[in-house]
Design a protein around this motif. Structure first.
Motif, PDB file in Angstrom:
ATOM      1  N   TYR A  75      42.473  37.973  44.391  1.00  0.00           N
ATOM      2  CA  TYR A  75      41.619  38.583  43.366  1.00  0.00           C
ATOM      3  C   TYR A  75      40.135  38.496  43.720  1.00  0.00           C
ATOM      4  O   TYR A  75      39.372  39.426  43.457  1.00  0.00           O
ATOM      5  CB  TYR A  75      41.898  37.925  42.015  1.00  0.00           C
ATOM      6  CG  TYR A  75      43.317  38.159  41.558  1.00  0.00           C
ATOM      7  CD1 TYR A  75      43.676  39.348  40.934  1.00  0.00           C
ATOM      8  CD2 TYR A  75      44.316  37.210  41.791  1.00  0.00           C
ATOM      9  CE1 TYR A  75      44.982  39.581  40.540  1.00  0.00           C
ATOM     10  CE2 TYR A  75      45.624  37.445  41.404  1.00  0.00           C
ATOM     11  CZ  TYR A  75      45.955  38.627  40.790  1.00  0.00           C
ATOM     12  OH  TYR A  75      47.266  38.868  40.417  1.00  0.00           O
ATOM     13  N   ASP A 122      40.120  42.301  42.390  1.00  0.00           N
ATOM     14  CA  ASP A 122      39.230  42.481  41.245  1.00  0.00           C
ATOM     15  C   ASP A 122      37.853  42.980  41.674  1.00  0.00           C
ATOM     16  O   ASP A 122      37.232  43.808  40.985  1.00  0.00           O
ATOM     17  CB  ASP A 122      39.093  41.174  40.461  1.00  0.00           C
ATOM     18  CG  ASP A 122      40.328  40.874  39.632  1.00  0.00           C
ATOM     19  OD1 ASP A 122      41.110  41.811  39.392  1.00  0.00           O
ATOM     20  OD2 ASP A 122      40.507  39.717  39.228  1.00  0.00           O
ATOM     21  N   TYR A 161      45.391  44.363  32.523  1.00  0.00           N
ATOM     22  CA  TYR A 161      45.697  45.202  33.677  1.00  0.00           C
ATOM     23  C   TYR A 161      46.660  44.537  34.664  1.00  0.00           C
ATOM     24  O   TYR A 161      47.144  45.194  35.599  1.00  0.00           O
ATOM     25  CB  TYR A 161      44.410  45.624  34.402  1.00  0.00           C
ATOM     26  CG  TYR A 161      43.613  44.482  34.998  1.00  0.00           C
ATOM     27  CD1 TYR A 161      43.721  44.164  36.340  1.00  0.00           C
ATOM     28  CD2 TYR A 161      42.744  43.728  34.216  1.00  0.00           C
ATOM     29  CE1 TYR A 161      42.988  43.130  36.902  1.00  0.00           C
ATOM     30  CE2 TYR A 161      42.010  42.696  34.761  1.00  0.00           C
ATOM     31  CZ  TYR A 161      42.135  42.397  36.099  1.00  0.00           C
ATOM     32  OH  TYR A 161      41.417  41.354  36.632  1.00  0.00           O
ATOM     33  N   VAL A 162      46.974  43.252  34.462  1.00  0.00           N
ATOM     34  CA  VAL A 162      47.937  42.547  35.311  1.00  0.00           C
ATOM     35  C   VAL A 162      48.848  41.692  34.432  1.00  0.00           C
ATOM     36  O   VAL A 162      48.374  40.993  33.529  1.00  0.00           O
ATOM     37  CB  VAL A 162      47.232  41.636  36.345  1.00  0.00           C
ATOM     38  CG1 VAL A 162      48.228  40.695  37.018  1.00  0.00           C
ATOM     39  CG2 VAL A 162      46.523  42.463  37.402  1.00  0.00           C
ATOM     40  N   ASN A 217      51.033  38.516  34.716  1.00  0.00           N
ATOM     41  CA  ASN A 217      51.036  37.411  35.663  1.00  0.00           C
ATOM     42  C   ASN A 217      51.960  36.296  35.194  1.00  0.00           C
ATOM     43  O   ASN A 217      52.249  36.163  34.012  1.00  0.00           O
ATOM     44  CB  ASN A 217      49.610  36.868  35.830  1.00  0.00           C
ATOM     45  CG  ASN A 217      49.514  35.821  36.909  1.00  0.00           C
ATOM     46  OD1 ASN A 217      49.861  36.067  38.049  1.00  0.00           O
ATOM     47  ND2 ASN A 217      49.044  34.644  36.549  1.00  0.00           N
ATOM     48  N   GLN A 254      48.776  37.549  30.755  1.00  0.00           N
ATOM     49  CA  GLN A 254      48.158  38.793  31.201  1.00  0.00           C
ATOM     50  C   GLN A 254      46.698  38.549  31.563  1.00  0.00           C
ATOM     51  O   GLN A 254      46.034  37.687  30.982  1.00  0.00           O
ATOM     52  CB  GLN A 254      48.238  39.867  30.105  1.00  0.00           C
ATOM     53  CG  GLN A 254      49.648  40.404  29.886  1.00  0.00           C
ATOM     54  CD  GLN A 254      49.671  41.520  28.862  1.00  0.00           C
ATOM     55  OE1 GLN A 254      49.076  41.417  27.811  1.00  0.00           O
ATOM     56  NE2 GLN A 254      50.361  42.611  29.186  1.00  0.00           N
ATOM     57  N   ALA A 309      43.051  54.403  36.595  1.00  0.00           N
ATOM     58  CA  ALA A 309      44.511  54.324  36.475  1.00  0.00           C
ATOM     59  C   ALA A 309      45.125  55.719  36.405  1.00  0.00           C
ATOM     60  O   ALA A 309      46.176  55.979  37.007  1.00  0.00           O
ATOM     61  CB  ALA A 309      44.889  53.509  35.242  1.00  0.00           C
ATOM     62  N   ALA A 333      45.623  48.288  44.159  1.00  0.00           N
ATOM     63  CA  ALA A 333      46.666  47.279  43.938  1.00  0.00           C
ATOM     64  C   ALA A 333      47.626  47.207  45.118  1.00  0.00           C
ATOM     65  O   ALA A 333      48.041  46.114  45.541  1.00  0.00           O
ATOM     66  CB  ALA A 333      47.427  47.598  42.658  1.00  0.00           C
ATOM     67  N   THR A 347      51.348  45.635  43.447  1.00  0.00           N
ATOM     68  CA  THR A 347      51.908  46.754  42.682  1.00  0.00           C
ATOM     69  C   THR A 347      52.977  46.303  41.691  1.00  0.00           C
ATOM     70  O   THR A 347      53.191  46.953  40.673  1.00  0.00           O
ATOM     71  CB  THR A 347      52.514  47.799  43.632  1.00  0.00           C
ATOM     72  OG1 THR A 347      53.436  47.163  44.537  1.00  0.00           O
ATOM     73  CG2 THR A 347      51.419  48.489  44.438  1.00  0.00           C
ATOM     74  N   SER A 397      52.837  43.537  40.012  1.00  0.00           N
ATOM     75  CA  SER A 397      52.212  42.718  38.980  1.00  0.00           C
ATOM     76  C   SER A 397      51.342  43.511  38.006  1.00  0.00           C
ATOM     77  O   SER A 397      51.195  43.126  36.844  1.00  0.00           O
ATOM     78  CB  SER A 397      51.336  41.629  39.630  1.00  0.00           C
ATOM     79  OG  SER A 397      52.111  40.770  40.439  1.00  0.00           O
ATOM     80  N   VAL A 398      50.754  44.610  38.474  1.00  0.00           N
ATOM     81  CA  VAL A 398      49.828  45.346  37.610  1.00  0.00           C
ATOM     82  C   VAL A 398      50.571  46.063  36.500  1.00  0.00           C
ATOM     83  O   VAL A 398      51.743  46.432  36.638  1.00  0.00           O
ATOM     84  CB  VAL A 398      48.984  46.357  38.416  1.00  0.00           C
ATOM     85  CG1 VAL A 398      48.115  45.630  39.433  1.00  0.00           C
ATOM     86  CG2 VAL A 398      49.864  47.396  39.089  1.00  0.00           C
ATOM     87  N   CYS A 399      49.881  46.247  35.364  1.00  0.00           N
ATOM     88  CA  CYS A 399      50.490  46.933  34.221  1.00  0.00           C
ATOM     89  C   CYS A 399      49.720  48.186  33.827  1.00  0.00           C
ATOM     90  O   CYS A 399      50.021  48.803  32.807  1.00  0.00           O
ATOM     91  CB  CYS A 399      50.605  45.988  33.023  1.00  0.00           C
ATOM     92  SG  CYS A 399      49.081  45.153  32.528  1.00  0.00           S
TER      93      CYS A 399
END
Length: 279
Positions: A62, A75, A131-132, A134, A233, A257, A266, A272, A274-276
């Motif tokens: 990150y 990030d 956005y992740v 975790n 998250q 996005a 990502a 890929t 992990s991201v939401c």
């Protein structure tokens, strides 16, 4: 006498008019000052030229320092793209993670953007959308004979200071932590991994994204335990009440996005799964 009386009456009338004028204009001046203050704040936002991101420089993928001595990471690349689209200059400000609140409240940074957990902190900051997704996990040596969390009883375990993993071990997983021989807190995960490699600790509680990155960069000598310590998250944390800046950054992130740039970054960092956003 009549002439003197007339002069006095005229003077009193003038004073009365002046007093009335002063009374009428005073509230207008106050209102004008308040409006000017709001206008100045709006102008400051419109005139923003830099965006300062506070991050932990020992938290790959990150935020970290690469082999060229440059700060980079998932990030930070997201923040750079946000800045490029808004015409800002990105200022990368490495911080001590346990000093992040002081840095934010003092104005030294505009936000905390570096694998920053939202859960349990919902009311302490103004948050972007998550956005992740975790999880916290345990990393052990492949040949350590540790297959489950139950096998950590009597073992030496490490964790980063002021981290989500530590919060879990002091909260919902406190009973598990009570079985450890010791729980050591580290300023950063690179130092913790060095101790894990040297045998100074038997396991490390860590965010899964960081764990996967460290294992990939260090070879096949490590593994993750299947059981998750906790889930959470990530979001971008702004000073409580700074909705205007949050909204602008968040709108740009959502735009990224939608057009695929978020997922492109990502994929570069192996996140890929992990991201939401962007799915």
């Amino acid at each position: 006498m009549k002439k003197l009386a007339a002069l006095l009456a005229c003077a009193l009338l003038v004073m009365s008019l002046l007093s009335a004028c002063g009374s009428d204009t005073e509230p207008a001046d106050t209102q004008s000052t308040e409006t000017q203050g709001a206008d100045a704040q709006d102008a400051e936002t419109e005139a923003r030229t830099t965006f300062t991101v506070g991050f932990d420089a020992e938290f790959p993928p990150y935020g970290y320092m690469d082999e060229n001595g440059d700060y980079t990471g998932f990030d930070l690349e997201l923040a750079k793209e946000v800045c490029d689209r808004n015409g800002w200059e990105l200022v990368k400000q490495p911080i001590d993670w346990d000093s992040k609140d002081m840095e934010l409240s003092s104005g030294s940074i505009d936000c905390i953007w570096n694998g920053f957990t939202m859960n349990g902190r919902e009311d302490a900051y103004t948050w972007s959308v998550p956005y992740v997704d975790n999880s916290q996990v345990f990393v052990v040596k492949s040949d350590a004979g540790i297959e489950s969390q139950a096998d950590l009883a009597g073992k030496l375990v490490g964790v980063q200071k002021d981290s989500s993993a530590l919060a879990a071990l002091e909260g919902d997983a406190a009973d598990l932590a009570a079985t450890f021989a010791d729980l050591s807190q580290y300023a950063d995960y690179n130092t913790a991994f060095m101790d894990l490699e040297a045998g100074a600790i038997d396991a490390l509680a860590i965010d899964i994204g960081v764990a996967n990155y460290q294992i990939q960069s260090r070879g096949d000598g490590y593994k993750l335990l299947d059981e998750k310590l906790a889930t959470e998250q990530y979001g971008i944390g702004f000073l409580l009440g700074n909705d205007e800046l949050k909204d602008q950054v968040e709108a740009t992130l959502l735009e990224m996005a939608d057009d695929g740039k978020f997922m492109e970054i990502a994929e570069k960092y192996g996140l890929t799964d992990s991201v939401c956003l962007g799915k």
